[in-house]
Design an enzyme around this catalytic site. Structure first.
Site, PDB file in Angstrom:
ATOM      1  CG  ASP A   1      -0.277  -0.517   2.487  1.00  0.00           C
ATOM      2  OD1 ASP A   1       0.953  -0.416   2.596  1.00  0.00           O
ATOM      3  OD2 ASP A   1      -0.995  -1.026   3.370  1.00  0.00           O
TER       4      ASP A   1
ATOM      5  CG  ASN B   1      -8.386  -1.188  12.744  1.00  0.00           C
ATOM      6  OD1 ASN B   1      -7.421  -1.804  12.300  1.00  0.00           O
ATOM      7  ND2 ASN B   1      -8.959  -0.209  12.070  1.00  0.00           N
TER       8      ASN B   1
ATOM      9  CG  HIS C   1      -5.533  -2.009   9.320  1.00  0.00           C
ATOM     10  ND1 HIS C   1      -5.552  -0.648   9.522  1.00  0.00           N
ATOM     11  CD2 HIS C   1      -4.225  -2.361   9.407  1.00  0.00           C
ATOM     12  CE1 HIS C   1      -4.319  -0.226   9.712  1.00  0.00           C
ATOM     13  NE2 HIS C   1      -3.501  -1.239   9.659  1.00  0.00           N
TER      14      HIS C   1
ATOM     15  CD  GLU D   1      -8.511   1.103   8.355  1.00  0.00           C
ATOM     16  OE1 GLU D   1      -8.374   0.187   9.195  1.00  0.00           O
ATOM     17  OE2 GLU D   1      -7.937   2.191   8.441  1.00  0.00           O
TER      18      GLU D   1
HETATM   19  C1  F6R Z   1       1.757  -1.285   6.082  1.00  0.00           C
HETATM   20  C2  F6R Z   1       0.414  -1.859   6.231  1.00  0.00           C
HETATM   21  C3  F6R Z   1      -0.314  -1.793   7.520  1.00  0.00           C
HETATM   22  C4  F6R Z   1       0.564  -2.064   8.749  1.00  0.00           C
HETATM   23  C5  F6R Z   1      -0.260  -1.988  10.032  1.00  0.00           C
HETATM   24  C6  F6R Z   1       0.617  -2.160  11.257  1.00  0.00           C
HETATM   25  O1  F6R Z   1       2.261  -1.451   4.781  1.00  0.00           O
HETATM   26  O2  F6R Z   1      -0.124  -2.350   5.299  1.00  0.00           O
HETATM   27  O3  F6R Z   1      -1.353  -2.727   7.523  1.00  0.00           O
HETATM   28  O4  F6R Z   1       1.149  -3.325   8.618  1.00  0.00           O
HETATM   29  O5  F6R Z   1      -0.907  -0.757  10.105  1.00  0.00           O
HETATM   30  O6  F6R Z   1       1.514  -1.093  11.317  1.00  0.00           O
HETATM   31  P1  F6R Z   1       2.713  -1.073  12.356  1.00  0.00           P
HETATM   32  O7  F6R Z   1       3.617  -2.182  11.982  1.00  0.00           O
HETATM   33  O8  F6R Z   1       3.361   0.279  12.166  1.00  0.00           O
HETATM   34  O9  F6R Z   1       2.102  -1.244  13.702  1.00  0.00           O
END
Ligand code: F6R
Length: 240
Positions: free
Chosen positions: A67, A135, A137, A142
């Protein structure tokens, strides 16, 4: 799901790097799906070390990322492109022409279609790295009544904006949208490697390991459908 509980973040990062290194050693042309964020940062640092010590070679490896924020250009230090350059691509011998992140946001529909075409050409990955949002995701899919299968533009949830504000000066600076692979895209890999660390992830990890329902309001629950998924977490994420 293969659950591995590590003592701390460093051990989690090393175990994750070992799995990636093994895949690259087995297949020097490995196709990797990569994630950004704090969870894989330590793993990338370990892989850079491995490369510097001559243990792995990225010359023929190719990659595609999950992403990117909308409205942030690739040179901006908050972009995921910058993150990947900084943490991995600029420090190993990967050919940057073989790395892919979403870009070009003048026309969001076009950018989405282009990314889906790119994914189709790239094909099934050998390994996909994933983090989990507090959450639940996955990528930026989401919690919702229905989850996207393919790449789309996602409105980030208030929880995600809040969680990601730690990387920005203020919550207002966090982009409100991202272009993200859908769930089918994110799972199109022979191996999934999911990382989670710290107390902030405890609720999500506890739910993930205890639920027996597929719930689009908890996208991580769909990980149960993959037949080769490693969940590598540290004690704080597991025990709270
Ligand atoms: C990042 C992504 C997100 C993160 C998630 C956890 O490319 O796709 O899903 O993996 O938000 O983020 P961190 O590792 O910063 O807690």
């Amino acid at each position: 799901m293969k659950l591995i509980v590590c003592e701390n973040y460093d051990e989690m990062s090393r175990k994750a790097a070992d799995l990636v290194a093994e895949i690259i050693k087995e297949n020097p042309k490995a196709k990797l799906g990569l994630a950004t964020g704090s969870s894989p940062e330590g793993m990338y640092a370990e892989l850079v070390n491995d490369y510097q010590e001559g243990k792995i070679d990225f010359a023929e490896v190719s990659s595609i990322n999950l992403d990117e924020y909308v409205g942030i250009d690739p040179e901006n230090p908050q972009s995921y492109q910058y993150f990947m350059n900084y943490h991995l691509f600029d420090k190993v011998n990967i050919d940057k022409n073989n790395t892919n992140l979403p870009k070009e946001y003048e026309n969001l529909n076009e950018a989405t279609e282009k990314y889906n075409d790119l994914l189709d050409k790239f094909g099934t990955r050998d390994l996909q790295v994933l983090g989990i949002g507090p959450n639940g995701h996955i990528a930026f899919n989401e919690p919702a009544d229905k989850l996207n299968m393919r790449t789309s533009i996602i409105d980030l949830s208030p929880e995600t904006i809040k969680a990601n504000s730690r990387f920005f000066d203020s919550e207002e600076d966090v982009p409100k949208q991202a272009l993200s692979m859908g769930m089918a895209d994110a799972f199109d890999a022979k191996t999934l490697l999911v990382l989670a660390s710290g107390k902030a992830k405890h609720e999500a990890i506890n739910k993930l390991v205890s639920t027996d329902k597929l719930d689009p309001q908890f996208p991580a629950s769909f990980l149960a459908l993959h037949n080769n998924c490693y969940l590598i977490v540290d004690k704080e994420a597991y025990e709270g």
